[in-house]
Design a protein around this motif. Structure first.
Motif, PDB file in Angstrom:
ATOM      1  N   SER A   1      -5.241   1.974  -1.554  1.00 48.02           N
ATOM      2  CA  SER A   1      -5.453   2.642  -2.593  1.00 48.02           C
ATOM      3  C   SER A   1      -4.973   1.495  -3.940  1.00 48.02           C
ATOM      4  N   TRP A   2      -3.609   1.437  -4.008  1.00 43.92           N
ATOM      5  CA  TRP A   2      -3.089   0.305  -4.853  1.00 43.92           C
ATOM      6  C   TRP A   2      -1.964  -0.553  -4.015  1.00 43.92           C
ATOM      7  N   PRO A   3      -1.868  -1.656  -4.746  1.00 45.24           N
ATOM      8  CA  PRO A   3      -0.617  -2.468  -4.198  1.00 45.24           C
ATOM      9  C   PRO A   3       0.796  -1.852  -3.897  1.00 45.24           C
ATOM     10  N   LEU A   4       1.295  -2.119  -2.707  1.00 43.86           N
ATOM     11  CA  LEU A   4       2.601  -1.871  -2.670  1.00 43.86           C
ATOM     12  C   LEU A   4       3.655  -2.203  -3.581  1.00 43.86           C
ATOM     13  N   GLU A   5       3.155  -3.462  -4.064  1.00 44.24           N
ATOM     14  CA  GLU A   5       4.238  -4.261  -5.105  1.00 44.24           C
ATOM     15  C   GLU A   5       4.356  -3.326  -6.298  1.00 44.24           C
ATOM     16  N   ASN A   6       3.348  -2.536  -6.537  1.00 40.82           N
ATOM     17  CA  ASN A   6       3.283  -1.785  -7.884  1.00 40.82           C
ATOM     18  C   ASN A   6       3.938  -0.348  -7.680  1.00 40.82           C
TER      19      ASN A   6
ATOM     20  N   ARG B   1       8.077   2.261  -1.585  1.00 34.81           N
ATOM     21  CA  ARG B   1       7.890   1.148  -0.660  1.00 34.81           C
ATOM     22  C   ARG B   1       8.365   1.260   0.552  1.00 34.81           C
ATOM     23  N   ILE B   2       9.760   1.562   0.520  1.00 33.22           N
ATOM     24  CA  ILE B   2      10.612   1.964   1.727  1.00 33.22           C
ATOM     25  C   ILE B   2       9.958   2.775   2.677  1.00 33.22           C
ATOM     26  N   LEU B   3       9.749   3.923   2.068  1.00 33.22           N
ATOM     27  CA  LEU B   3       8.951   5.094   2.914  1.00 33.22           C
ATOM     28  C   LEU B   3       7.390   4.683   3.393  1.00 33.22           C
ATOM     29  N   ALA B   4       6.790   3.624   2.568  1.00 33.93           N
ATOM     30  CA  ALA B   4       5.561   3.447   3.050  1.00 33.93           C
ATOM     31  C   ALA B   4       5.601   2.297   4.161  1.00 33.93           C
ATOM     32  N   ASN B   5       6.787   1.506   4.254  1.00 38.53           N
ATOM     33  CA  ASN B   5       7.198   0.644   5.458  1.00 38.53           C
ATOM     34  C   ASN B   5       7.261   1.271   6.783  1.00 38.53           C
ATOM     35  N   LEU B   6       7.522   2.473   6.642  1.00 39.43           N
ATOM     36  CA  LEU B   6       7.575   3.392   7.835  1.00 39.43           C
ATOM     37  C   LEU B   6       6.191   3.831   8.494  1.00 39.43           C
ATOM     38  N   ILE B   7       5.238   3.836   7.585  1.00 40.76           N
ATOM     39  CA  ILE B   7       3.907   4.125   8.099  1.00 40.76           C
ATOM     40  C   ILE B   7       3.228   2.764   8.814  1.00 40.76           C
ATOM     41  N   PRO B   8       2.768   3.396   9.878  1.00 41.43           N
ATOM     42  CA  PRO B   8       1.879   2.028  10.573  1.00 41.43           C
ATOM     43  C   PRO B   8       0.702   1.458   9.884  1.00 41.43           C
ATOM     44  N   LEU B   9       0.288   2.474   9.351  1.00 40.04           N
ATOM     45  CA  LEU B   9      -0.973   1.992   8.482  1.00 40.04           C
ATOM     46  C   LEU B   9      -0.850   0.946   7.645  1.00 40.04           C
ATOM     47  N   THR B  10       0.473   1.089   6.941  1.00 44.88           N
ATOM     48  CA  THR B  10       0.723   0.085   5.785  1.00 44.88           C
ATOM     49  C   THR B  10       0.647  -1.598   6.432  1.00 44.88           C
ATOM     50  N   HIS B  11       1.288  -1.544   7.683  1.00 45.55           N
ATOM     51  CA  HIS B  11       1.352  -2.725   8.295  1.00 45.55           C
ATOM     52  C   HIS B  11       0.057  -3.212   8.705  1.00 45.55           C
ATOM     53  N   HIS B  12      -0.920  -2.366   9.105  1.00 49.69           N
ATOM     54  CA  HIS B  12      -2.256  -2.835   9.746  1.00 49.69           C
ATOM     55  C   HIS B  12      -3.275  -3.064   8.715  1.00 49.69           C
TER      56      HIS B  12
END
Length: 136
Positions: A65-70, A76-87
């Motif tokens: 939906s929007w860039p992780l950098e924002n 962001r830390i929580l998002a990095n535990l989600i596999p879809l973030t890296h896929h």
């Protein structure tokens, strides 16, 4: 290439085989996350509620939906535990940029690490719970 890609006229610039191979760690990681949910839920309906509760935020936090950098650092830390973030970078790279293994391998290794992490959590909880039930 895939039937859906042919029907919808979607061009894959990279290798369809590479897309398939790099999707396997995502599937395994999501299966392990599902095992965790099923172990923590007392009833199957509660597991389904947990999937629905986790699924929507996971999609929103994945960077689609929007860039992780924002995002703020805790998010962001929580998002990095989600596999879809890296896929997402893997799919974006293969579909749009024609990326090869060397471009996406670090994301695949992160997915494998998350698969291992969620697998350890799921199976340790499963065997701990199973051990308690056998003594009852």
């Amino acid at each position: 290439d895939g039937v859906l890609c042919a029907l919808c006229s979607i061009e894959i610039r990279g290798s369809f085989f590479l897309l398939w191979v790099t999707s396997l760690p995502l599937v395994l990681c999501c299966l392990h996350m599902g095992l965790c949910l099923s172990q923590w839920s007392p009833r199957p309906l509660d597991t389904l509620k947990g999937v629905l509760l986790i699924g929507s935020p996971a999609f929103l936090l994945s960077g689609y939906s929007w860039p992780l950098e924002n995002m703020p650092l805790p998010t962001r830390i929580l998002a990095n535990l989600i596999p879809l973030t890296h896929h997402m970078p893997i799919m974006r790279g293969i579909f749009q940029e024609g990326s090869e293994w060397r471009h996406v391998s670090h994301h695949v290794f992160i997915l494998l690490g998350l698969t291992l992490l969620w697998g350890i959590v799921a199976y340790s909880y499963f065997f701990r719970r199973r051990g308690r039930e056998s003594f009852s």
